[in-house]
Motif scaffolding. Structure first.
Motif, PDB file in Angstrom:
ATOM      1  N   PRO A  81      19.305  39.195  29.528  1.00  0.00           N
ATOM      2  CA  PRO A  81      20.246  39.945  28.690  1.00  0.00           C
ATOM      3  C   PRO A  81      20.999  39.064  27.686  1.00  0.00           C
ATOM      4  O   PRO A  81      22.216  38.864  27.792  1.00  0.00           O
ATOM      5  CB  PRO A  81      21.192  40.572  29.708  1.00  0.00           C
ATOM      6  CG  PRO A  81      21.203  39.604  30.852  1.00  0.00           C
ATOM      7  CD  PRO A  81      19.800  39.054  30.918  1.00  0.00           C
ATOM      8  N   LEU A  82      20.260  38.584  26.712  1.00  0.00           N
ATOM      9  CA  LEU A  82      20.867  37.723  25.690  1.00  0.00           C
ATOM     10  C   LEU A  82      21.265  38.531  24.463  1.00  0.00           C
ATOM     11  O   LEU A  82      20.651  39.543  24.139  1.00  0.00           O
ATOM     12  CB  LEU A  82      19.872  36.638  25.271  1.00  0.00           C
ATOM     13  CG  LEU A  82      19.448  35.659  26.369  1.00  0.00           C
ATOM     14  CD1 LEU A  82      18.383  34.718  25.839  1.00  0.00           C
ATOM     15  CD2 LEU A  82      20.645  34.875  26.898  1.00  0.00           C
ATOM     16  N   ARG A  83      22.300  38.048  23.787  1.00  0.00           N
ATOM     17  CA  ARG A  83      22.708  38.589  22.498  1.00  0.00           C
ATOM     18  C   ARG A  83      22.396  37.541  21.438  1.00  0.00           C
ATOM     19  O   ARG A  83      22.314  36.344  21.733  1.00  0.00           O
ATOM     20  CB  ARG A  83      24.204  38.896  22.503  1.00  0.00           C
ATOM     21  CG  ARG A  83      24.619  39.887  23.590  1.00  0.00           C
ATOM     22  CD  ARG A  83      26.095  39.784  23.885  1.00  0.00           C
ATOM     23  NE  ARG A  83      26.462  38.451  24.384  1.00  0.00           N
ATOM     24  CZ  ARG A  83      27.689  38.088  24.718  1.00  0.00           C
ATOM     25  NH1 ARG A  83      28.679  38.957  24.595  1.00  0.00           N
ATOM     26  NH2 ARG A  83      27.950  36.871  25.157  1.00  0.00           N
ATOM     27  N   ARG A  84      22.279  37.972  20.197  1.00  0.00           N
ATOM     28  CA  ARG A  84      21.935  37.025  19.134  1.00  0.00           C
ATOM     29  C   ARG A  84      22.972  35.910  19.042  1.00  0.00           C
ATOM     30  O   ARG A  84      22.634  34.749  18.823  1.00  0.00           O
ATOM     31  CB  ARG A  84      21.802  37.755  17.787  1.00  0.00           C
ATOM     32  CG  ARG A  84      20.683  38.777  17.753  1.00  0.00           C
ATOM     33  CD  ARG A  84      20.397  39.259  16.352  1.00  0.00           C
ATOM     34  NE  ARG A  84      19.607  38.274  15.616  1.00  0.00           N
ATOM     35  CZ  ARG A  84      19.224  38.431  14.358  1.00  0.00           C
ATOM     36  NH1 ARG A  84      19.566  39.506  13.696  1.00  0.00           N
ATOM     37  NH2 ARG A  84      18.505  37.504  13.753  1.00  0.00           N
ATOM     38  N   ARG A  85      24.231  36.237  19.225  1.00  0.00           N
ATOM     39  CA  ARG A  85      25.267  35.213  19.090  1.00  0.00           C
ATOM     40  C   ARG A  85      25.237  34.185  20.218  1.00  0.00           C
ATOM     41  O   ARG A  85      25.835  33.121  20.094  1.00  0.00           O
ATOM     42  CB  ARG A  85      26.650  35.852  18.986  1.00  0.00           C
ATOM     43  CG  ARG A  85      27.126  36.614  20.191  1.00  0.00           C
ATOM     44  CD  ARG A  85      28.552  37.100  19.951  1.00  0.00           C
ATOM     45  NE  ARG A  85      29.100  37.875  21.048  1.00  0.00           N
ATOM     46  CZ  ARG A  85      29.052  39.196  21.117  1.00  0.00           C
ATOM     47  NH1 ARG A  85      28.467  39.894  20.155  1.00  0.00           N
ATOM     48  NH2 ARG A  85      29.584  39.835  22.137  1.00  0.00           N
ATOM     49  N   ASP A  86      24.549  34.501  21.326  1.00  0.00           N
ATOM     50  CA  ASP A  86      24.429  33.523  22.413  1.00  0.00           C
ATOM     51  C   ASP A  86      23.656  32.278  21.978  1.00  0.00           C
ATOM     52  O   ASP A  86      23.794  31.214  22.591  1.00  0.00           O
ATOM     53  CB  ASP A  86      23.723  34.150  23.618  1.00  0.00           C
ATOM     54  CG  ASP A  86      24.567  35.211  24.305  1.00  0.00           C
ATOM     55  OD1 ASP A  86      25.806  35.139  24.200  1.00  0.00           O
ATOM     56  OD2 ASP A  86      23.994  36.113  24.939  1.00  0.00           O
ATOM     57  N   TRP A  87      22.841  32.426  20.926  1.00  0.00           N
ATOM     58  CA  TRP A  87      22.031  31.302  20.467  1.00  0.00           C
ATOM     59  C   TRP A  87      22.788  30.380  19.511  1.00  0.00           C
ATOM     60  O   TRP A  87      22.404  29.217  19.346  1.00  0.00           O
ATOM     61  CB  TRP A  87      20.779  31.820  19.750  1.00  0.00           C
ATOM     62  CG  TRP A  87      19.833  32.564  20.627  1.00  0.00           C
ATOM     63  CD1 TRP A  87      19.781  33.919  20.822  1.00  0.00           C
ATOM     64  CD2 TRP A  87      18.789  32.015  21.436  1.00  0.00           C
ATOM     65  NE1 TRP A  87      18.773  34.242  21.685  1.00  0.00           N
ATOM     66  CE2 TRP A  87      18.148  33.092  22.084  1.00  0.00           C
ATOM     67  CE3 TRP A  87      18.334  30.712  21.668  1.00  0.00           C
ATOM     68  CZ2 TRP A  87      17.077  32.908  22.946  1.00  0.00           C
ATOM     69  CZ3 TRP A  87      17.266  30.517  22.523  1.00  0.00           C
ATOM     70  CH2 TRP A  87      16.653  31.616  23.158  1.00  0.00           C
TER      71      TRP A  87
END
Length: 231
Positions: free
Chosen positions: A36-42
């Motif tokens: 469950p990743l979000r784009r901002r996690d990167w």
């Protein structure tokens, strides 16, 4: 009975982009979840920084899935950067980036039966990935763990050229493998997407990302080719 399956998103992708792939695998009988990743996690990872946070989320997801399905192993499907991140996750050596040491390796290879990588740049000249890829390739070269089946899927879709329609592919291939005039999926050249000792596949006509128009690795027809390698 098919093994539970975990999808690891590619760089700057979120879990939502893989909903259709997860649904297709579910229909084929594979209980499937996406980390469950979000784009901002990167964003904090730009510049060869540690991907430990991504692997923590991956580890949490794998452990949840194993518990929920009373299983001892999973399939991992890593798209793009998710493939080499999965290779680090399998490993047993301390992981460090930007001067920080991860003293508790995940050592997850006994938990993974099959690792499928989709358009993963397993080698790269890019600044933001160079340190991490040197780490994984120096410590776990090729299909390193013999108890894990590695399946590396590449796309043969766009030939990189210095002309209209080929510039993006040319630049991306050159940054990745050092050669722009070669075949790939528009982002990752074939030569970078394969590993020594793995089951190395080439699929014509697939584009790199689920956000691309048209066919990508998770579309129904390409899926038929690589899904047979899942347990």
């Amino acid at each position: 009975m098919p093994l539970p399956t975990v999808i690891v998103p590619g760089y700057l992708e979120n879990a939502i982009a893989y909903q259709q792939l997860a649904a297709s695998l579910q229909q084929l009988g594979f209980p499937t979840v996406t980390v469950p990743l979000r784009r901002r996690d990167w964003l904090p990872l730009i510049g060869s920084r540690s991907v430990a946070y991504i692997m923590q989320q991956l580890d949490y997801t794998v452990k949840q899935v194993l518990q929920e399905h009373h299983a001892t192993q999973v399939n991992l499907i890593g798209h793009s950067a998710g493939g080499w991140i999965s290779r680090i996750y399998l490993g047993e050596k301390p992981y460090a980036a930007s001067g920080k040491v991860q003293t508790s390796p995940w050592n997850a290879h006994p938990l993974v039966a099959n690792l499928v990588t989709l358009g993963t740049p397993h080698i790269s000249q890019e600044r933001w990935t160079r340190w991490n890829l040197d780490f994984v390739n120096n410590n776990y070269p090729g299909a390193f763990y013999k108890n894990v089946r590695y399946v590396c899927v590449a796309g043969k879709t766009i030939f990189g050229e210095r002309r209209r329609g080929g510039w993006l592919a040319y630049s991306s291939y050159q940054l990745t493998c050092g050669i722009g005039n070669t075949w790939g999926d528009g982002i990752t050249p074939i030569t970078s997407a394969h590993l020594i000792g793995a089951e190395n596949l080439v699929i014509d006509g697939v584009r790199h990302s689920p956000r691309n128009p048209g066919i990508w690795y998770g579309s129904p027809e390409p899926l038929k080719i690589w899904v047979q390698y899942l347990g």
